[in-house]
Each structure stands twice: as C-alpha cells, then as structure tokens.
Design an enzyme around this catalytic site. Structure first.
Site, short mmCIF file in Angstrom:
data_model
loop_
_atom_site.label_atom_id
_atom_site.label_comp_id
_atom_site.label_asym_id
_atom_site.label_seq_id
_atom_site.Cartn_x
_atom_site.Cartn_y
_atom_site.Cartn_z
CB CYS A 372 -0.91 -0.03 1.22
SG CYS A 372 -2.22 1.18 1.16
CD GLU A 373 4.04 3.32 1.58
OE1 GLU A 373 4.26 4.38 0.97
OE2 GLU A 373 3.79 3.27 2.80
#
Length: 465
Positions: A372-373
C-alpha cells in the site's frame, strides 16, 4: 526498446542462465517453473556456482595484484550484502574471510563454522555485549569507530585478560560517485574518524592495555564504477599510514559496482584490483616505505549477479501518459518488502518473463508490488512482451545483494524463502516466513493451534518452511 524482450542480457544474469526448449528460464540447471511450483513465489534464487566463481575471481584478482608488489591481500566477504550460514561456507571454501557488522551477523558467521580469526567486525555502535562476544570467540579484528568504543573494548579485554587486534576506521574525504545515502567517506556522516583525528585515536589505542593497533580502514561508498575514487582515497590513506608508523595493514573496503541494467558498465574486478593496488604501491614508493598487507571487502560484487527473484504476475493495468503514450503496470506478489532498494535509492532493475517466451512486440511496463505505497516499484521501466498477463512468472536479475538483507514485514507480507541452485538441484538455505510465524510473534494473537494458515501462491511450500 530491445529487439527481443525475451533475451537474457549478460552481464545482468548469472553466467549459466538460459532458456530451455520450452522457453522457460533455467538457473543452475533448474527451471523457474519447477522452482515456483516447489517453493512458491516470491522466491530468492541463488546460483551457488556463480557465488563461488565471483569469490575465487576476487581473491585471485586482489592477491595477484598485491603479489606483484611483494605483499599479500586478504579478501573479506561483506556479509551485509547477503548472509546465511551456507553462503559463509561457500565463500570460506573459496578462501575468503568474512566481514560482519552486528551481533546477529557474527552469530550467523559463527554458526557456519568459520574460524573466528577470519572474521572482521565493523559497526558504528557496537554494544558492550557484542564486543564481549567478539573478543570471547577470538575474531580476527575489530574496526574501531568511536572513542566510546575504545572505552567499551578496553573494559572487555581487561575483564577477560585478553588481547584484541583492532583497526581505525577513517574517512578519507573522497566522495564516491554514487547515491548520497551510499557514499560513506565524507566527513558529515556517522562512520569513523577524520584523517585529522586519526593520530589522536591511534595514540589512545596504543596507550590502552590489551589492544593492538595494526592498521587503517576506509570505505568510500557502494556501487562504484571506475578506480579514480579508490586511487585518490588510497593516496590519502597511505599518507596517514606512513605518518602513524608501525602499522602493517591497509583495508580499502569494498563498494565495487555491478550491472543491474544494460545501461550499467561496471569495471571488471581484475582491472579494479590492478588499479587500486598499483596506486597504493606508487604512494608507498614515493614515501620510501614498504607496501603493507592489503585488505578488501567486496559484497555486492560476490553475490549480486548470482541472485534472481521470481514473482508471479497478479494483475496488469494500462495507464495513459501525458504524451498520449501508455504504460502497462504489471503487479507482482512481492515488492518493497523483498526489495527495498528502488524505494530507498531509486535503484534500477531489469525483468523478464520467466515461464515462457513470447513473439508479442515489446511494450513499456512498470513492475510494481502489492504494498500500500505508490513508491512500491520493483522495476521502474522495462520492456516486456506486450502479452504479459496474470499467472506469468517474472524474474528480476541481480537481486543477490541487499534484497534479502533489507527485507521487511511491511503490510505483514511474509518474507520469501532463499533457495540455492546447483547442477540441476535446488535446496532451501533460508526458509520462508509464514503467516503462522507472523502471528507467533504477536503476543495478543488468538489462534487455533490446530489451524495451519497458508496464504502462499503455491499449494505446496512445505519444503521452504
């Protein structure tokens, strides 16, 4: 854009990497599909013969260059690049010593059975407990990095009635042509002492009972091409070596670069060795002193090219660019948790489909991870066959150094297994982390002991556990 987006370009891949009759990538005589089926993905794959060959080549290069000038060279494998008991045994078999920089790395090296006298111990904040362990087992040398460390080590040797060989880490002031975070010889940083402070540090060590000062150590950075920086640093170190007198060893560190993409043009290890050692010899001759014994610490240059990471493609997505072109985003089942270098340093890598070849025209892709980046990028830009699709195996070469070492548990993605391949055989040298492992460390987790959690891609990863 390549003519063939299936080609395995040298010198990015292990020397024996090839495709079989079905177009599948083969490393160490084992196919990528067989590895993925047996061990799951993501998967770190190390070609044992490649590691051994680079270790032999480095030792022959540096010792050969040194012998031309009437001295010798010791080559330490820099364990921070990648460390496991098996790799320690491989490099030790090929004649290398091992450099460690923490109590954990020291424990791994000792567990491999290497003679402690062939271990060098680095680190800018070695604890009293780490120093005590190092002295107790008899490590060959400890590299002093601070005044506090002199005091800590003095207390250890006094308590144990021991004598310990030490070196001083100094900053030559030479700035390597590399990423700012990788350059480690400029003055405003956490490692070592300035050359101006070295005489005082040497005097303190020589006045400390139980410590024997044998030389200076300097490391100017990582992923360096060419010899200019090393030659300049060597000149400054020889000047201090001569001024201090009585020293017998000069350790010039490592940082020798490798190719990650076809744009990289690293200096061959033989040329590096000759260029650096000749520079030291000239500086010593100019000052009328004998050339000391030399030491070097390659890590990436030993294991980098030997490693390949296998992923499975999960999704693909075409994204329009401002100029009207498109880029295909290829998402894999790993990412920055198993290779943090692109996010940390903007490092560039290559990739190829490993499970087949394709006649489809090359298309511009960005290989990204599952984290989640937005910065979770594995390969920033590459050309792959335009029909790359979910279920394909993707291989990223030159991942032997600083990928496993920097791996994290971000988003609770388990860290992959490390598998060694050689002569058609594969074996686990570091087992895969599992969801069970993650939960076992959570003191508040409530888990049914009879329920075994398996969220791996492959249905059978028992051999990697």
């Amino acid at each position: 854009m390549p003519d063939d987006a299936n080609e395995l370009l040298s010198p990015i891949w292990p020397s024996d990497a090839a495709r079989d009759a079905d177009g599948t990538l083969v490393v160490g005589g084992v196919s990528a599909t067989a590895l993925a089926e047996r061990f799951g993905t993501p998967l770190y794959v190390f070609d044992e013969d490649e590691v051994r060959a680079h270790a032999r080549r480095a030792l022959a290069a540096f010792d050969g260059a040194a012998s031309r000038h009437g001295t010798s060279a010791r080559v330490y494998y820099a364990g921070k690049a990648f460390l496991s008991t098996e790799v320690v045994r491989w490099v030790a078999d090929e004649g290398l010593a091992v450099d460690v920089c923490s109590g954990g790395e020291l424990a791994v090296a000792l567990a491999a059975g290497i003679d402690p006298a062939r271990i060098g111990f680095h680190g800018n904040n070695k604890s009293s407990a780490e120093l005590d362990r190092a002295v107790a087992v008899g490590v060959g040398s400890i590299v002093i990095d601070s005044l506090v460390e002199i005091e800590r080590l003095a207390a250890v040797v006094q308590r144990r009635g021991a004598r310990q060989t030490v070196m001083i880490r100094v900053n030559s002031g030479v700035h390597a042509e590399t990423h700012d975070f990788l350059a480690t010889a400029h003055e405003d940083q956490k490692f070592g002492f300035t050359l101006q402070d070295a005489p005082e540090i040497a005097a303190r060590i020589r006045a400390t009972p139980g410590l024997t000062l044998v030389g200076l150590h300097c490391h100017i950075g990582s992923q360096i091409f060419g010899t200019a920086g090393f030659r300049e640093s060597a000149a400054r170190l020889v000047e201090m070596h001569a001024a201090l007198g009585g020293l017998t060893v000069l350790n010039l560190g490592g940082g020798f670069g490798i190719a990650y993409t076809i744009a990289d043009d690293p200096t061959p290890i033989d040329d590096l060795a000759v260029g650096i050692v000749d520079a030291v010899a000239r500086e010593c001759a100019d000052r009328g002193i004998s050339i000391p014994r030399l030491a070097f610490e390659p890590g990436r240059a030993i294991v980098g090219r030997a490693g390949v990471t296998l992923y499975e493609v999960g999704t693909t997505k075409s994204v329009g660019l401002q100029d009207g072109a498109t880029r295909l985003y290829v998402s894999v089942d790993g990412g920055m948790s198993d290779n943090a270098r692109p996010a940390l340093y903007g490092a560039q890598y290559s990739a190829r489909i490993a499970s087949r070849v394709s006649p489809a025209p090359p298309t511009l892709v960005r290989v990204v991870g599952k984290h989640c980046e937005s910065g979770d990028i594995v390969v920033d830009h590459e050309y792959l066959p335009g029909d790359v699709a979910p279920g394909d195996l993707l291989a990223v070469p030159a991942t032997g150094a600083y990928c496993f070492s920097l791996a994290s548990g971000y988003n609770y993605v388990p860290r992959p297994a490390v598998v060694a391949v050689r002569a058609g055989e594969a074996r686990v040298i570091v087992r895969a982390e599992t969801i069970d492992d993650l939960l076992a460390r959570d003191a508040g987790a409530v888990v049914d002991p009879n329920e075994r959690i398996d969220m791996s891609v492959s249905s059978d990863r028992s051999e990697s556990r």
